[in-house]
Write an enzyme that holds these catalytic residues in place. Sequence first.
Site, PDB file in Angstrom:
ATOM      1  N   ARG A 105      64.176  69.253 -14.312  1.00 15.44           N
ATOM      2  CA  ARG A 105      63.681  70.017 -13.158  1.00 15.44           C
ATOM      3  C   ARG A 105      64.438  69.588 -11.906  1.00 15.44           C
ATOM      4  O   ARG A 105      65.014  68.508 -11.852  1.00 15.44           O
ATOM      5  CB  ARG A 105      62.193  69.744 -12.950  1.00 15.44           C
ATOM      6  CG  ARG A 105      61.322  70.348 -14.041  1.00 15.44           C
ATOM      7  CD  ARG A 105      59.891  69.854 -13.943  1.00 15.44           C
ATOM      8  NE  ARG A 105      59.342  70.155 -12.643  1.00 15.44           N
ATOM      9  CZ  ARG A 105      58.494  69.360 -11.973  1.00 15.44           C
ATOM     10  NH1 ARG A 105      58.091  68.231 -12.493  1.00 15.44           N
ATOM     11  NH2 ARG A 105      58.044  69.699 -10.792  1.00 15.44           N
TER      12      ARG A 105
ATOM     13  N   GLY B 178      70.048  64.805   1.208  1.00 16.60           N
ATOM     14  CA  GLY B 178      69.117  65.116   2.290  1.00 16.60           C
ATOM     15  C   GLY B 178      67.994  65.959   1.726  1.00 16.60           C
ATOM     16  O   GLY B 178      67.595  65.795   0.569  1.00 16.60           O
TER      17      GLY B 178
ATOM     18  N   ILE C  94      59.522  60.064  -7.541  1.00 17.21           N
ATOM     19  CA  ILE C  94      58.280  60.716  -7.089  1.00 17.21           C
ATOM     20  C   ILE C  94      58.022  60.382  -5.619  1.00 17.21           C
ATOM     21  O   ILE C  94      58.584  59.414  -5.093  1.00 17.21           O
ATOM     22  CB  ILE C  94      57.065  60.271  -7.931  1.00 17.21           C
ATOM     23  CG1 ILE C  94      56.851  58.748  -7.844  1.00 17.21           C
ATOM     24  CG2 ILE C  94      57.213  60.706  -9.388  1.00 17.21           C
ATOM     25  CD1 ILE C  94      55.523  58.274  -8.414  1.00 17.21           C
ATOM     26  N   THR C  95      57.177  61.184  -5.008  1.00 16.21           N
ATOM     27  CA  THR C  95      56.682  60.853  -3.668  1.00 16.21           C
ATOM     28  C   THR C  95      55.163  60.729  -3.711  1.00 16.21           C
ATOM     29  O   THR C  95      54.496  61.419  -4.487  1.00 16.21           O
ATOM     30  CB  THR C  95      57.017  61.956  -2.633  1.00 16.21           C
ATOM     31  OG1 THR C  95      56.520  63.210  -3.102  1.00 16.21           O
ATOM     32  CG2 THR C  95      58.515  62.051  -2.380  1.00 16.21           C
TER      33      THR C  95
ATOM     34  N   ILE D  10      66.690  68.673  -8.793  1.00 13.09           N
ATOM     35  CA  ILE D  10      68.073  68.195  -8.699  1.00 13.09           C
ATOM     36  C   ILE D  10      68.566  67.758 -10.078  1.00 13.09           C
ATOM     37  O   ILE D  10      69.706  68.015 -10.460  1.00 13.09           O
ATOM     38  CB  ILE D  10      68.167  67.016  -7.691  1.00 13.09           C
ATOM     39  CG1 ILE D  10      67.915  67.517  -6.263  1.00 13.09           C
ATOM     40  CG2 ILE D  10      69.531  66.336  -7.772  1.00 13.09           C
ATOM     41  CD1 ILE D  10      67.856  66.390  -5.216  1.00 13.09           C
TER      42      ILE D  10
ATOM     43  N   TYR E  89      58.379  55.269  -0.382  1.00  8.51           N
ATOM     44  CA  TYR E  89      59.560  55.980  -0.902  1.00  8.51           C
ATOM     45  C   TYR E  89      60.851  55.431  -0.258  1.00  8.51           C
ATOM     46  O   TYR E  89      61.834  55.156  -0.953  1.00  8.51           O
ATOM     47  CB  TYR E  89      59.387  57.466  -0.599  1.00  8.51           C
ATOM     48  CG  TYR E  89      60.444  58.391  -1.134  1.00  8.51           C
ATOM     49  CD1 TYR E  89      60.344  58.914  -2.416  1.00  8.51           C
ATOM     50  CD2 TYR E  89      61.519  58.791  -0.348  1.00  8.51           C
ATOM     51  CE1 TYR E  89      61.302  59.802  -2.909  1.00  8.51           C
ATOM     52  CE2 TYR E  89      62.477  59.669  -0.820  1.00  8.51           C
ATOM     53  CZ  TYR E  89      62.362  60.180  -2.098  1.00  8.51           C
ATOM     54  OH  TYR E  89      63.306  61.054  -2.581  1.00  8.51           O
TER      55      TYR E  89
HETATM   56  N1  CAA Z   1      57.068  61.972  13.193  1.00  8.64           N
HETATM   57  C1  CAA Z   1      56.111  61.644  14.081  1.00  8.64           C
HETATM   58  N2  CAA Z   1      54.824  61.975  13.931  1.00  8.64           N
HETATM   59  C2  CAA Z   1      54.495  62.685  12.845  1.00  8.64           C
HETATM   60  C3  CAA Z   1      55.437  63.063  11.894  1.00  8.64           C
HETATM   61  C4  CAA Z   1      56.766  62.690  12.113  1.00  8.64           C
HETATM   62  N3  CAA Z   1      57.731  63.021  11.242  1.00  8.64           N
HETATM   63  N4  CAA Z   1      54.796  63.753  10.921  1.00  8.64           N
HETATM   64  C5  CAA Z   1      53.506  63.786  11.268  1.00  8.64           C
HETATM   65  N5  CAA Z   1      53.327  63.157  12.429  1.00  8.64           N
HETATM   66  C6  CAA Z   1      52.081  62.978  13.177  1.00  8.64           C
HETATM   67  C7  CAA Z   1      51.247  64.234  13.152  1.00  8.64           C
HETATM   68  O1  CAA Z   1      51.613  65.077  14.225  1.00  8.64           O
HETATM   69  C8  CAA Z   1      49.855  63.668  13.294  1.00  8.64           C
HETATM   70  O2  CAA Z   1      49.661  63.287  14.639  1.00  8.64           O
HETATM   71  P1  CAA Z   1      48.298  63.549  15.408  1.00  8.64           P
HETATM   72  O3  CAA Z   1      47.257  62.751  14.649  1.00  8.64           O
HETATM   73  O4  CAA Z   1      48.516  63.026  16.794  1.00  8.64           O
HETATM   74  O5  CAA Z   1      48.078  65.011  15.344  1.00  8.64           O
HETATM   75  C9  CAA Z   1      49.936  62.421  12.467  1.00  8.64           C
HETATM   76  O6  CAA Z   1      51.299  62.011  12.485  1.00  8.64           O
HETATM   77  C10 CAA Z   1      49.662  62.687  10.994  1.00  8.64           C
HETATM   78  O7  CAA Z   1      48.387  62.461  10.846  1.00  8.64           O
HETATM   79  P2  CAA Z   1      47.605  63.189   9.686  1.00  8.64           P
HETATM   80  O8  CAA Z   1      46.275  62.553   9.629  1.00  8.64           O
HETATM   81  O9  CAA Z   1      47.696  64.670   9.809  1.00  8.64           O
HETATM   82  O10 CAA Z   1      48.457  62.770   8.396  1.00  8.64           O
HETATM   83  P3  CAA Z   1      48.094  63.057   6.934  1.00  8.64           P
HETATM   84  O11 CAA Z   1      47.376  61.897   6.379  1.00  8.64           O
HETATM   85  O12 CAA Z   1      47.474  64.407   6.768  1.00  8.64           O
HETATM   86  O13 CAA Z   1      49.548  63.070   6.312  1.00  8.64           O
HETATM   87  C11 CAA Z   1      51.790  63.819   6.031  1.00  8.64           C
HETATM   88  C12 CAA Z   1      50.420  64.147   6.556  1.00  8.64           C
HETATM   89  C13 CAA Z   1      51.710  63.231   4.633  1.00  8.64           C
HETATM   90  C14 CAA Z   1      52.421  62.783   6.945  1.00  8.64           C
HETATM   91  C15 CAA Z   1      52.548  65.143   6.057  1.00  8.64           C
HETATM   92  O14 CAA Z   1      52.788  65.481   7.385  1.00  8.64           O
HETATM   93  C16 CAA Z   1      53.869  65.081   5.324  1.00  8.64           C
HETATM   94  O15 CAA Z   1      53.924  65.291   4.126  1.00  8.64           O
HETATM   95  N6  CAA Z   1      54.970  64.832   6.035  1.00  8.64           N
HETATM   96  C17 CAA Z   1      56.321  64.906   5.479  1.00  8.64           C
HETATM   97  C18 CAA Z   1      56.834  63.576   5.045  1.00  8.64           C
HETATM   98  C19 CAA Z   1      58.203  63.805   4.479  1.00  8.64           C
HETATM   99  O16 CAA Z   1      59.132  64.172   5.160  1.00  8.64           O
HETATM  100  N7  CAA Z   1      58.354  63.585   3.177  1.00  8.64           N
HETATM  101  C20 CAA Z   1      59.593  63.859   2.534  1.00  8.64           C
HETATM  102  C21 CAA Z   1      59.323  64.544   1.237  1.00  8.64           C
HETATM  103  S1  CAA Z   1      60.793  65.171   0.479  1.00  8.64           S
HETATM  104  C22 CAA Z   1      61.562  63.855  -0.133  1.00  8.64           C
HETATM  105  O17 CAA Z   1      61.112  62.759  -0.063  1.00  8.64           O
HETATM  106  C23 CAA Z   1      62.891  64.097  -0.755  1.00  8.64           C
HETATM  107  C24 CAA Z   1      63.953  63.356  -0.069  1.00  8.64           C
HETATM  108  O18 CAA Z   1      64.466  62.380  -0.620  1.00  8.64           O
HETATM  109  C25 CAA Z   1      64.480  63.853   1.216  1.00  8.64           C
END
Ligand code: CAA
Length: 240
Positions: free
Chosen positions: A12, A178, A85-86, A14, A147
């Site tokens: 699945r 990325g 995994i994440t 990549i 991660y």
């Molecule tokens: N930078 C700064 N602040 C951030 C942020 C960021 N990147 N992302 C979220 N926040 C802030 C939100 O705005 C929120 O702030 P407030 O409370 O002031 O509103 C707070 O942080 C998040 O609080 P939550 O309680 O909403 O967080 P949550 O427990 O619901 O978690 C999360 C949400 C898991 C962080 C979700 O936003 C998420 O999945 N983010 C993406 C993380 C990411 O980029 N993962 C990569 C996956 S892909 C991968 O990993 C493949 C690869 O190799 C590239």
Amino acid sequence: MGRTALVTGGSRGIGAAISKALKDAGYTVAATYAGNDEAAAKFTDETGIKTYKWNVADYDESTAGIAKVEADLGPIEVVVANAGITRDAPFHKMTPEQWKEVVDTNLTGVFNTLHPVWPGMRERKFGRIIVISSINGQKGQFAQTNYAATKAGDLGIVKSLAQEGARAGITANAICPGYIATDMVMAVPEKVRDSIIAQIPAGRLGEPEEIARCVVFLAADDAGFINGSTISANGGQFFV
Ligand code: CAA
């Protein structure tokens, strides 16, 4: 028949693109998967690539699985440690289970994949090890302490193995994708994903095939002097 290549998490995302690209380049490919039997069966039907089910987080399962692949297809000469995994959560909410699951799969899983094939590569004086790390192992990421730590750790494994394997004709290199259009990235909430895409100079997610082409390049027999390197393929989002 070409050299035998093993791709973990190879049915699945990549990994599937990597498996197909290696097959197209003439390798005999074995793709592993952890749980999704249906996706794996469909993948084999469509591509003719054999799939094997084991949990990379388990050393004994990995050793047994690798022995089976080698009995079926011959010595593994190219290994792509791709399975990952994440379990994203801000650090104050991250549970020990979320930490452990990610470490067991993304970091220990790489050890479990490489350690059983290493002696054979040393004996045969040839090997290509390619570890799929991540941009987030290079720069860190909000909600990914687990991660990012494992993906940075994977770079440490590669740089060390590059030194240990060089005299035995083994190279070890990493690719740091990325944000690529896969289920893993699509699982990120849409609003967050849009804000990530806005940070990518290319203005889009990458395609799995754009990572697969890096693997084929590093796996080649004439890539022997490329060792311990990291290829960043991230649309210009981050420079080391
Ligand atoms: N930078 C700064 N602040 C951030 C942020 C960021 N990147 N992302 C979220 N926040 C802030 C939100 O705005 C929120 O702030 P407030 O409370 O002031 O509103 C707070 O942080 C998040 O609080 P939550 O309680 O909403 O967080 P949550 O427990 O619901 O978690 C999360 C949400 C898991 C962080 C979700 O936003 C998420 O999945 N983010 C993406 C993380 C990411 O980029 N993962 C990569 C996956 S892909 C991968 O990993 C493949 C690869 O190799 C590239």
